[in-house]
Design a protein around this motif. Sequence first.
Motif: not given
Length: 99
Positions: A83-87
């Motif tokens: 998930i782009p931006g998921d940390t």
Amino acid sequence: MILPLFLLAACASPAPQFIGAQRHDITLDGIRFAVFQKATEAEVIRLGYLTRSQRAPVPELMVAAVERTTGCRVIPNSLRSRIPGDTGEARVALRCDSG
């Protein structure tokens, strides 16, 4: 009702591709990570809850967690999340010395 969510957040199981991978646990700057290494790839999972403002340093800490636990270098710009931006989770490619 919230307690089960916190218990699930404390658990870390790897993606199917990393089943059977070697697991390493590490805490950096008060944030816990589980690192799963399989050959020249690793998946890193952040454990626990962080507010949005606390998440900024996490990608760099993920790289450090992988390098410290595996003894391999993360290939620059290989950090990817489903998930782009998921940390919460990421995968990286590794360069391991056979030395």
